[in-house]
Write an enzyme that holds these catalytic residues in place. Sequence first.
Site, PDB file in Angstrom:
ATOM      1  N   HIS A  38       0.837  -1.211   0.000  1.00  0.00           N
ATOM      2  CA  HIS A  38       0.000   0.000   0.000  1.00  0.00           C
ATOM      3  C   HIS A  38       0.871   1.261   0.000  1.00  0.00           C
ATOM      4  O   HIS A  38       0.478   2.284   0.540  1.00  0.00           O
ATOM      5  CB  HIS A  38      -0.982  -0.012   1.173  1.00  0.00           C
ATOM      6  CG  HIS A  38      -2.075  -1.024   0.985  1.00  0.00           C
ATOM      7  ND1 HIS A  38      -3.192  -0.785   0.212  1.00  0.00           N
ATOM      8  CD2 HIS A  38      -2.189  -2.301   1.433  1.00  0.00           C
ATOM      9  CE1 HIS A  38      -3.956  -1.868   0.211  1.00  0.00           C
ATOM     10  NE2 HIS A  38      -3.376  -2.806   0.938  1.00  0.00           N
ATOM     11  N   ASP A  40       2.510   1.964  -3.166  1.00  0.00           N
ATOM     12  CA  ASP A  40       2.685   2.374  -4.578  1.00  0.00           C
ATOM     13  C   ASP A  40       1.848   3.594  -4.935  1.00  0.00           C
ATOM     14  O   ASP A  40       2.322   4.499  -5.621  1.00  0.00           O
ATOM     15  CB  ASP A  40       2.483   1.199  -5.564  1.00  0.00           C
ATOM     16  CG  ASP A  40       1.116   0.548  -5.546  1.00  0.00           C
ATOM     17  OD1 ASP A  40       0.304   0.858  -4.650  1.00  0.00           O
ATOM     18  OD2 ASP A  40       0.849  -0.284  -6.448  1.00  0.00           O
ATOM     19  N   GLY A 127      -4.822 -12.576  -4.884  1.00  0.00           N
ATOM     20  CA  GLY A 127      -3.874 -11.559  -4.422  1.00  0.00           C
ATOM     21  C   GLY A 127      -2.502 -11.692  -5.061  1.00  0.00           C
ATOM     22  O   GLY A 127      -1.529 -11.132  -4.575  1.00  0.00           O
ATOM     23  N   SER A 130      -3.483 -11.574 -10.615  1.00  0.00           N
ATOM     24  CA  SER A 130      -3.951 -12.272 -11.811  1.00  0.00           C
ATOM     25  C   SER A 130      -4.581 -11.286 -12.801  1.00  0.00           C
ATOM     26  O   SER A 130      -4.451 -11.463 -14.014  1.00  0.00           O
ATOM     27  CB  SER A 130      -4.957 -13.371 -11.442  1.00  0.00           C
ATOM     28  OG  SER A 130      -5.999 -12.835 -10.656  1.00  0.00           O
ATOM     29  N   ASP A 175       1.676  -3.909  -9.715  1.00  0.00           N
ATOM     30  CA  ASP A 175       1.414  -5.224 -10.300  1.00  0.00           C
ATOM     31  C   ASP A 175       1.738  -5.244 -11.795  1.00  0.00           C
ATOM     32  O   ASP A 175       2.397  -6.163 -12.293  1.00  0.00           O
ATOM     33  CB  ASP A 175      -0.060  -5.611 -10.082  1.00  0.00           C
ATOM     34  CG  ASP A 175      -0.431  -5.616  -8.614  1.00  0.00           C
ATOM     35  OD1 ASP A 175       0.492  -5.536  -7.775  1.00  0.00           O
ATOM     36  OD2 ASP A 175      -1.634  -5.678  -8.306  1.00  0.00           O
TER      37      ASP A 175
HETATM   38  C1  GLA Z   1      -3.061  -4.317  -5.076  1.00  0.00           C
HETATM   39  C2  GLA Z   1      -2.868  -3.181  -6.071  1.00  0.00           C
HETATM   40  C3  GLA Z   1      -1.438  -2.657  -6.036  1.00  0.00           C
HETATM   41  C4  GLA Z   1      -0.996  -2.336  -4.613  1.00  0.00           C
HETATM   42  C5  GLA Z   1      -1.330  -3.482  -3.653  1.00  0.00           C
HETATM   43  C6  GLA Z   1      -1.055  -3.135  -2.210  1.00  0.00           C
HETATM   44  O1  GLA Z   1      -2.302  -5.418  -5.456  1.00  0.00           O
HETATM   45  O2  GLA Z   1      -3.177  -3.609  -7.373  1.00  0.00           O
HETATM   46  O3  GLA Z   1      -1.318  -1.536  -6.868  1.00  0.00           O
HETATM   47  O4  GLA Z   1      -1.571  -1.131  -4.167  1.00  0.00           O
HETATM   48  O5  GLA Z   1      -2.676  -3.897  -3.772  1.00  0.00           O
HETATM   49  O6  GLA Z   1       0.302  -2.931  -2.001  1.00  0.00           O
END
Ligand code: GLA
Length: 389
Positions: A38, A40, A127, A130, A175
């Site tokens: 959390h 990014d 998580g 995908s 991601d």
């Molecule tokens: C999800 C979001 C990412 C990031 C994470 C938490 O995966 O897609 O951008 O914020 O949660 O770190």
Amino acid sequence: MSLDVMADRATELFARCFGHPPHWLVAAPGRVNLIGEHTDYNDGFVLPMAIDRHIVIAGDANTGRQVTLHSVTTGETATFGVRPKVERGEPGWSNYVRGVIAAFPEPRKKLAGFDAVIESSLPYGGGLASSAALEVAAATLLEAMTGQKLDPIEKALLCQRAEHDFAGVPCGIMDQFTSILARENHALLLDCRSRTTTPVAMSDPAVTVLIINTNIRHKLAESEYAKRRSQCEAAARALGVAALRDASLGALEAARARMDSVPFRRARHVISENERTLQAAKAIQASDWSKVGQLMYASHTSLREDYEVSCPELDTVVEIAHAIGAAGGVIGCRMTGGGFGGCAVSLVQTEAVQRITRKLEELYEKRTGRQPAIFSSRPAGGARVLRSS
Ligand code: GLA
């Protein structure tokens, strides 16, 4: 399932669905975030790596104006037109591809209809990104079909836009970046403000990355994600900074009296997590594994207490891993990804992987009544074209 097996299966199914072999085969990996959660969307630092689990797409242009997508995982088929413009629609997963087509740069002249079969070895909603892997695989297919190679950062931003606009999730950039820019045997230290990446070698054969899927996904994950984002923006405003990346713990402490408890704690997580992420990258480079472990546990505590995105199942995994401890071969453990279910990530001594896996399975089931899915992964490479014919 190996990439080769996935590629063969997708090719076979494509031929069965569309009557000829596919011209293109592309793959994009999922990711696990070692630390930096959390952060990014606060312009901060993250330290993810791609995993050896992928979305594979077999595809070929068709002579019509329709896109037909078949998902092996759900057994569903989506059919839609690309002109005059791509619309959101059913089934839900097709929006990740629709969004990428809509955001793909003009001229899209060469982009008429196409057919595709989508195969996945990533647990959907687990998580492990995908959805980002599906977006990135789709963008890689479009690059191949149009002969238009995108700049990797532009490509990641395009995929992120697809997720914002077509899936309604205001995600950060981690991601999509990881799925595109990942390097084999490396984690990536990503500065989400400057969008620069520093590869961090993760090639010590004595250390294994273990991923523990709680096999639970709490419903509030998406709405709480959006809430956290706006709480962070409010905290940044209260601190008079552009993003929480720019705040220090000292400045936060000085503002405590005029801040509500919730934005204060959200900010404390983000500011301290940025610091932990930079320290963890250094500690990995120095093979200081006990330091890495401490930082992972501290990250989990901060996510549980200050950021409030963990859940009893994730806490249970981390508690079990912590109790096995260094003596039993566990280096560190924390939740990974957005939270509210999904996966935990643990670094463990390679020689203890089987023992630790058995123990986690046994104790997690005893305490939650559920079976976890546990697997290890070396850091994988980023998205690529596997075959073209
Ligand atoms: C999800 C979001 C990412 C990031 C994470 C938490 O995966 O897609 O951008 O914020 O949660 O770190």
